[in-house]
Design an enzyme around this catalytic site. Structure first.
Site, PDB file in Angstrom:
ATOM      1  CG  HIS A  56      -2.044  -1.054   1.055  1.00  0.00           C
ATOM      2  ND1 HIS A  56      -3.153  -0.897   0.255  1.00  0.00           N
ATOM      3  CD2 HIS A  56      -2.142  -2.294   1.588  1.00  0.00           C
ATOM      4  CE1 HIS A  56      -3.898  -2.001   0.318  1.00  0.00           C
ATOM      5  NE2 HIS A  56      -3.294  -2.859   1.108  1.00  0.00           N
ATOM      6  CG  ASP A  58       1.331   0.627  -5.375  1.00  0.00           C
ATOM      7  OD1 ASP A  58       0.523   0.867  -4.450  1.00  0.00           O
ATOM      8  OD2 ASP A  58       1.111  -0.205  -6.278  1.00  0.00           O
ATOM      9  N   GLY A 151      -7.912 -13.642  -7.653  1.00  0.00           N
ATOM     10  CA  GLY A 151      -8.427 -13.061  -6.414  1.00  0.00           C
ATOM     11  C   GLY A 151      -7.596 -13.416  -5.201  1.00  0.00           C
ATOM     12  CB  SER A 157      -7.324  -8.061 -12.187  1.00  0.00           C
ATOM     13  OG  SER A 157      -6.716  -7.490 -11.064  1.00  0.00           O
ATOM     14  CG  ASP A 200      -0.263  -5.171  -8.827  1.00  0.00           C
ATOM     15  OD1 ASP A 200       0.577  -5.076  -7.911  1.00  0.00           O
ATOM     16  OD2 ASP A 200      -1.485  -5.256  -8.621  1.00  0.00           O
TER      17      ASP A 200
HETATM   18  P1  NG1 Z   1      -3.627  -6.468  -5.505  1.00  0.00           P
HETATM   19  O1  NG1 Z   1      -3.157  -7.288  -4.390  1.00  0.00           O
HETATM   20  O2  NG1 Z   1      -3.255  -7.033  -6.847  1.00  0.00           O
HETATM   21  O3  NG1 Z   1      -5.084  -6.095  -5.404  1.00  0.00           O
HETATM   22  C1  NG1 Z   1      -3.292  -3.878  -4.973  1.00  0.00           C
HETATM   23  C2  NG1 Z   1      -2.847  -2.785  -5.957  1.00  0.00           C
HETATM   24  C3  NG1 Z   1      -1.344  -2.555  -5.896  1.00  0.00           C
HETATM   25  C4  NG1 Z   1      -0.917  -2.258  -4.466  1.00  0.00           C
HETATM   26  C5  NG1 Z   1      -1.413  -3.406  -3.558  1.00  0.00           C
HETATM   27  C6  NG1 Z   1      -1.124  -3.163  -2.101  1.00  0.00           C
HETATM   28  C7  NG1 Z   1      -4.118  -2.650  -8.034  1.00  0.00           C
HETATM   29  C8  NG1 Z   1      -4.235  -3.112  -9.435  1.00  0.00           C
HETATM   30  N1  NG1 Z   1      -3.149  -3.203  -7.320  1.00  0.00           N
HETATM   31  O4  NG1 Z   1      -2.783  -5.087  -5.427  1.00  0.00           O
HETATM   32  O5  NG1 Z   1      -0.999  -1.479  -6.750  1.00  0.00           O
HETATM   33  O6  NG1 Z   1      -1.413  -1.017  -4.048  1.00  0.00           O
HETATM   34  O7  NG1 Z   1      -2.821  -3.609  -3.672  1.00  0.00           O
HETATM   35  O8  NG1 Z   1       0.228  -3.043  -1.869  1.00  0.00           O
HETATM   36  O9  NG1 Z   1      -4.869  -1.814  -7.566  1.00  0.00           O
END
Ligand code: NG1
Length: 457
Positions: A56, A58, A151, A157, A200
């Site tokens: 969290h 980025d 998920g 995604s 990601d």
């Molecule tokens: P995931 O775990 O793929 O939902 C999300 C955000 C990342 C980052 C992480 C927490 C998207 C596509 N991905 O990842 O950018 O913020 O949570 O570190 O929103």
């Protein structure tokens, strides 16, 4: 498919998997020919990811340290002469076929429809292109056991968006670099309604086998084509250790709304801090400041009425609507997590470069405590899994990975203790939750790219 294929797949996958991967690619090629007819097809792949540390951070322009999984999604594609994009998925029941024309304005499917992950990059690339784009016939293959688990917080995604963008860019000869495509894919994901960061997409595009990727999510300027540039550094993973991924199989329905609340809480923190530090734009800008001076400027909790009194209008900070009945925003502790997490990423890179694996494991444990207690992004099942993992002799650190509220735990473990890990954690987790977890060893894998062009399907 011939010996070349075997050699090519041997460069991407672990040796014992190559035979099964070959069969997987063959199945996908056959399906492609059945759907779209025989002829040449180009095959691309995009991996999922785990994040070693830096959760969290980025979207507050901080630091992250992800690695690619050796699980991926395959994209089989053939360029079309018209602008049509036809998308099929090997798992057709879960992902029914979609079809749309590339244009600068593509009306989205209803929220949650998987086709939007292809429409997002198509629209963005069309807007930036000098000439109309060619469409594609596309087959997507991400089925278990070699596909990216869905998920689970390992970014399936984003892999979809990155893959659709990569295919459209390559087959139209747009000439974007891997880093540029990563950034554009992050922008494209906004089409789906996600307010995420860029981690990601960057790891999906830039990963190297056996390495993690340090990424500074603050742009250090623009390239010639106007796209932002970012500092990245590959960090070798320690020899003699494994990363073990344990999927809790818990998928919270409302991850997106919880996620967006966290984004809002950080932005409220920034808005409040700007009164003392006018130059501050993101929490990243607190780097170098003494947190003990910053903390008293941030309230523990703010209700809507508190926001009003403080003159903060949330709808000017984030284009997401929240119910007024929502729980108070926990501004101080959310900001504290992001500030301390950035420090831990820096310290982790230093520890890994120095070969101090024990220190890195300790930082993983601290990061989990912070994301769980301060950021409130854990859940009972993640806590159970983390506790069980740490009981295994040879495990140096364990933490949730990804957005949280379910998904996976990663553990740094001495090589050789995988069986002990599985024997302890699998039944222990099942006893506590009634759920059988999936556990696999992650070989940090190679980033996205072309596997083979113009194969005859
Ligand atoms: P995931 O775990 O793929 O939902 C999300 C955000 C990342 C980052 C992480 C927490 C998207 C596509 N991905 O990842 O950018 O913020 O949570 O570190 O929103």
């Amino acid at each position: 498919m011939n010996a070349n294929w075997r050699a090519q797949l041997g460069r991407i996958y672990a040796a014992p998997d190559v035979g099964n991967q070959l069969a997987r690619y063959r199945r996908a090629l056959e399906r492609f020919a059945a759907l779209y007819g025989a002829g040449p097809v180009s095959v691309y792949r995009v991996p999922g990811r785990i994040n070693l540390i830096g959760e969290h951070t980025d979207y507050q322009q901080g630091y992250v340290l992800p690695a690619a999984l050796d699980k991926d999604i395959l994209f089989l594609a053939r360029r079309r002469e018209d602008a049509l994009v036809r998308v099929h998925n090997l798992e057709e029941n879960a992902f029914p076929p979609r079809e749309f024309a590339i244009a600068a304005d593509i009306p989205p499917y209803p929220t949650g429809d998987w086709g939007n992950y292809a429409k997002g990059p198509a629209q963005l690339l069309a807007r930036r292109a000098a000439a109309p784009l060619h469409g594609v016939d596309l087959l997507i293959a991400g089925e278990p056991p070699y596909g990216v688990p869905r998920g689970a917080g390992v970014s399936s995604s984003s892999a979809l968006t990155v893959g659709a963008g990569l295919v459209l860019s390559e087959l139209n000869g747009l000439g974007y670099t891997a880093a540029e495509l990563a950034w554009l894919s992050g922008e494209a994901e906004w089409y789906v309604g996600t307010r995420g960061g860029i981690m990601d997409q960057f790891i999906a595009m830039l990963a190297q086998k056996d390495h993690a990727l340090f990424l500074d999510c603050r742009s250090r300027g623009q390239g010639e084509n106007g796209l932002p540039q970012f500092q990245t550094e590959l960090v070798p993973l320690p020899q003699g250790y494994n990363l073990i991924v344990a999927d809790t199989h818990v998928r919270h329905q409302n991850v997106r709304s919880d996620f967006n609340v966290r984004v809002a809480e950080g932005r409220i923190g920034v808005a409040l801090l700007q009164r003392r530090y006018p130059e501050l734009r993101y929490l990243r800008d607190l780097e170098g400041k003494d947190w003990r001076e910053v903390e008293p400027l941030l309230p523990e909790a703010m209700t809507w009425a508190d926001l009003d009194r403080a003159g903060i209008r949330l709808n000017e900070l984030i284009d997401v609507r929240f119910p007024e009945s929502a729980a108070p925003f926990r501004v101080r502790q959310r900001c504290r997590h992001i500030v301390t997490e950035n420090q831990r990423v820096r310290q982790s890179v230093a520890a890994l470069k120095a070969g101090d694996v024990t220190r890195f494991g300790a930082l993983m444990n601290q990061a989990h405590a912070s994301v769980s207690v301060d950021y409130g992004a854990s859940c009972d099942e993640l806590e159970i899994m983390v506790a069980l993992a740490r009981q295994v002799s040879g495990v140096l650190g364990a933490r949730m990975t990804g957005a949280g509220w379910g998904g996976c735990v990663i553990s740094l473990a001495r090589r050789g203790c995988e069986s002990a890990f599985i024997d302890h954690v699998r039944p222990g987790y099942h006893d506590a939750t009634g759920i059988w977890p999936d556990i696999f060893v992650c070989q940090a894998g190679q980033g996205a790219g072309l596997v083979e062009s113009d194969v005859v399907a």
